[in-house]
Design an enzyme around this catalytic site. Structure first.
Site, PDB file in Angstrom:
ATOM      1  CB  THR A   1     -59.653  41.798 -14.716  1.00 50.15           C
ATOM      2  OG1 THR A   1     -58.273  41.468 -14.661  1.00 50.15           O
ATOM      3  CG2 THR A   1     -60.124  42.244 -13.343  1.00 50.15           C
TER       4      THR A   1
ATOM      5  N   GLY B   1     -58.036  47.810 -20.621  1.00 52.32           N
ATOM      6  CA  GLY B   1     -57.412  48.813 -21.470  1.00 52.32           C
ATOM      7  C   GLY B   1     -57.911  48.723 -22.897  1.00 52.32           C
TER       8      GLY B   1
ATOM      9  NE  ARG C   1     -32.996  73.787  -1.331  1.00 54.68           N
ATOM     10  CZ  ARG C   1     -33.621  74.942  -1.487  1.00 54.68           C
ATOM     11  NH1 ARG C   1     -33.303  75.729  -2.499  1.00 54.68           N
ATOM     12  NH2 ARG C   1     -34.569  75.301  -0.662  1.00 54.68           N
TER      13      ARG C   1
ATOM     14  CD  GLU D   1     -50.327  41.982 -16.821  1.00 60.24           C
ATOM     15  OE1 GLU D   1     -50.105  40.763 -16.817  1.00 60.24           O
ATOM     16  OE2 GLU D   1     -51.069  42.517 -17.652  1.00 60.24           O
TER      17      GLU D   1
ATOM     18  CG  ASP E   1     -52.991  42.167  -4.792  1.00 55.26           C
ATOM     19  OD1 ASP E   1     -52.444  41.498  -3.897  1.00 55.26           O
ATOM     20  OD2 ASP E   1     -53.400  43.319  -4.626  1.00 55.26           O
TER      21      ASP E   1
END
Length: 738
Positions: free
Chosen positions: A174, A213, A347, A460, A462
């Protein structure tokens, strides 16, 4: 849950449905709801859990055991610098536990197990999404690029160090100026025959590699994607191995620079950064040359003649990133739903049907709607992912590795990854809200997981761009059907289309449906819940949307480029909608196919309800389309929501079993509200109230006193003797009762 609680829950007001029949004793005890027949279906949790584990069940179990270890868990509140250090140390832990080498060649210590490798990686999201992605960068992208784009020489040279983490690395594709449009990246690799070297260069700022990364701190090497130039010809994007840093000093090598991306919205255990290259020289042999090579004189050769096909083949070898994201997103949705549904069985809020007991949240219809519909989608996504994983393994193992197989794999991954990642974000947010203020606490993980998974929808590939790729494949398949059609076939097709259009526009189809149903809501409900009817509705929508766009774009490839692009752009929204409908159909079909493998009758019935809930939720979401296009009558359209509500009641007693079948334990959930602490608090509160009432010392609610007073005054003031007498009697009875 006590018998009183079960009766109270079953009669909660505000729900338009009737109480669900009770499951068997075991299921009733687990679900905590329902009353009635003991012959109601029960879920075989163990068998269903085994089915969900899929083909690589043993590997998933091992991966979950590793992910459950505290050493791998995300520690909230760390600075991004501290989180990065922890994540890198966790990679070393994975190496020691043999959790990362499954896909690599057996000759180098791997297992040649591609599907099992992805199945194991996905589970790391339960420990820390940063760890899952950082591991994916190191072994799933950097290592896989060397393995799949390189040759045996490259494997021997670099893979051992990549596998052992001696060479932490980056996947530098990228660019700041080009994200999804990889074909247009601007970094160049120019071959110089005189030196036998490629020169890697980023000619301007937008060509910097970005969001990479391991680039900011840890990366020693990188697979860099660049335009290959030799003898004045651009042969398109290729991959090159480039050393980034001195292994001893960790400083960038000459000509290489970079920046730290800094703190992000999530995944802060990963050191994302930017890289740039100024005339960096690398040996000719650093070209990963499986699909394209340059000899010493600068001559380019490739086993794939077509530049376009070569480009997509190279990128196709890296499809595993999308496959693993699909699975990780499904896993995250499972975590969220197990926590939220368990909490909702404990709850209590509002004493709508009782003066003494509050309602369990999961007995409210709206709460069921918000959680069960997403539970159904998660099951569909899980079964679809298993099919994707098996397709991936077939291709990468070489068992089924034709061009068509690879295209099918890429299309399937591009279809499912957007749906699952969007679904994960939606589910995490809805579960967060369903748990109220407790859901917002970091200790319950919804907010943290959502922040970490946010970027899954754009890396990976859009999501919107991926669905556009799917749409183009659908259009190509549609066009292919008529490529060799003769005049007679086309004529019949045109007639059938015209007849169909007239039928829809005139409303004859709607009239026919109403007559078939005889105006009966019950018959209409039976029609839409039928498996074949759901398949027909979902399939017809996809086919119609593709056909409509295909007709609108007919001949676009013969127009001048600008006009063709404008025509395509004018229908881009419809294209993407068609692709999403196609992906949803794939999930529904996967769910339906999985039902065929369920042998236990009770589990089969419950899963059928859940599949129907998924299918009808899709139809309800797109109800306007079905009505406007005449695919549903108003009568049947009205029954969709009504039948969904009936399904919610049927599923309610089995909700806990369905999330328990996911197989995640406390070490994976790590949410305070999933520990049973809420039930302890609620039981304590109810016991206190019961004790107060039993003692006779409980204070009287002011509203009750006012109601009694008002009732008595009204009767006393009545001028009707009969009413007055009844009022006196009632007043006296109430006084004595008090």
């Amino acid at each position: 849950m006590t018998e009183l609680a079960d009766r109270t829950a079953a009669n909660a007001p505000g729900r338009t449905t009737t109480p669900a029949p009770a499951p068997t004793a075991t299921a009733a005890g687990r679900s905590g709801a329902g009353s009635g027949s003991l012959e109601a279906p029960a879920v075989d949790v163990a068998a269903l859990g085994e089915q969900l584990l899929g083909k690589w069940a043993d590997i998933r179990r091992h991966a979950r055991a590793v992910s459950g270890q505290p050493e791998l868990h995300k520690v909230e509140g760390l600075t991004h610098t501290e989180h990065r250090r922890r994540a890198f140390g966790q990679l070393e832990h994975l190496v020691r536990n043999k959790a990362v080498h499954r896909a690599f060649p057996s000759s180098l210590g791997g297992n040649d197990d591609h599907g099992g490798n992805i199945a194991g990686f996905e589970e790391l999201v339960t420990a820390d999404p940063s760890l899952q992605i950082k591991a994916g960068v190191q072994w799933g992208l950097f290592g896989s690029a060397v393995m799949h784009l390189g040759t045996e020489e490259h494997h021997k040279k670099w893979l051992p160090g990549i596998m052992s983490l001696a060479i932490p690395g980056c996947f530098a594709m990228t660019e700041t100026g080009h994200g999804s449009d990889v074909a247009s990246i601007a970094t160049t690799a120019t071959y110089e025959p005189g030196t036998g070297e490629f020169v890697i260069h980023t000619p301007f700022r937008a060509a910097w590699k970005d969001y990479i990364g391991n680039a900011a701190v840890d990366g020693l090497g990188a697979v860099v994607f660049a335009q290959l130039l030799t003898k004045g010809v651009n042969h398109g994007v290729h991959a090159f191995y480039v050393d980034l840093r001195d292994p001893d000093t960790k400083e960038f090598l000459p000509g290489i620079g970079g920046e730290d991306d800094g703190v992000k919205g999530g995944l802060n255990g990963i050191d994302n950064g930017r890289l740039h290259f100024t005339n960096v020289r690398i040996p000719r042999t650093n070209l990963l040359n499986r699909y394209g090579d340059v000899d010493a004189e600068g001559n380019y050769t490739s086993p794939i003649a077509s530049p376009g096909r070569r480009f997509f083949t190279m990128l196709g070898t890296l499809v595993q990133g999308r496959v693993s994201l699909d699975g990780a997103a499904v896993a995250a949705a499972k975590l969220a739903l197990k926590t939220a549904i368990r909490y909702a069985t404990e709850r209590r809020q509002f004493n709508a049907s009782s003066q003494t007991d509050e309602e369990v949240l999961l007995d409210y219809q709206r709460h069921q709607r918000r959680l069960f519909t997403r539970l159904a989608t998660t099951y569909a996504a899980s079964f679809a992912h298993e099919q994707l994983l098996e397709k991936f393994d077939d291709v990468f193992s070489g068992r089924h590795d034709t061009d068509e197989d690879r295209q099918d794999l890429e299309t399937l991954a591009a279809a499912l990854k957007p749906l699952s990642t969007w679904h994960a974000l939606d589910t995490l947010q809805e579960c967060r809200e369903a748990c109220g203020g407790a859901g917002f606490l970091i200790e319950n993980r919804f907010a943290s997981l959502r922040a970490d998974l946010d970027v899954y929808v754009t890396f990976e590939g859009d999501n919107t761009v991926l669905l556009q790729l799917v749409a183009k494949r659908l259009l190509a398949d549609y066009a292919k059907e008529f490529r060799n059609a003769n005049v007679g076939v086309l004529a019949r097709y045109v007639v059938s289309q015209a007849t169909g259009t007239a039928l829809h526009r005139s409303g004859l189809r709607q009239v026919a449906q109403f007559m078939a149903d005889s105006g009966s809501v019950q018959k209409a409900a039976i029609a839409i819940r039928d498996e074949s009817s759901q398949r027909a509705l979902l399939t017809n929508r996809v086919q119609t949307m593709v056909a409509q766009v295909g007709a609108a774009l007919k001949g676009a490839n013969r127009l001048p480029q600008q006009q063709g692009a404008a025509l395509f752009n004018a229908h881009q929204h419809e294209l993407i909608e068609a692709a999403q409908a196609h992906a949803e159909l794939l999930q529904w079909e996967a769910f339906t196919e999985a039902l065929g493998n369920v042998t236990d009758p009770g589990t089969h019935k419950v899963l059928t309800w859940l599949r129907d809930l998924f299918g009808l939720s899709l139809i309800e979401k797109n109800l306007a389309w079905y009505l406007m296009n005449g695919r549903l009558s108003m009568q049947r359209g009205r029954t969709v929501g009504e039948y969904i509500n009936r399904l919610l009641v049927k599923i309610r007693p089995h909700a806990v079993d369905l999330v328990d079948a996911f197989g995640y334990g406390p070490e994976h959930l790590r949410a305070e509200i999933s520990t049973g602490a809420e039930k302890v608090r609620q039981d304590e509160a109810r016991a206190y109230s019961r004790a107060q009432r039993a003692s006779g010392d409980a204070p009287v609610d002011e509203k009750i006193l006012l109601a009694r007073k008002g009732h008595g005054t009204k009767n006393h003031g009545s001028k009707n003797p009969a009413t007055k007498n009844r009022g006196t009697k009632t007043r006296g009875t109430k006084t004595r009762g008090a």
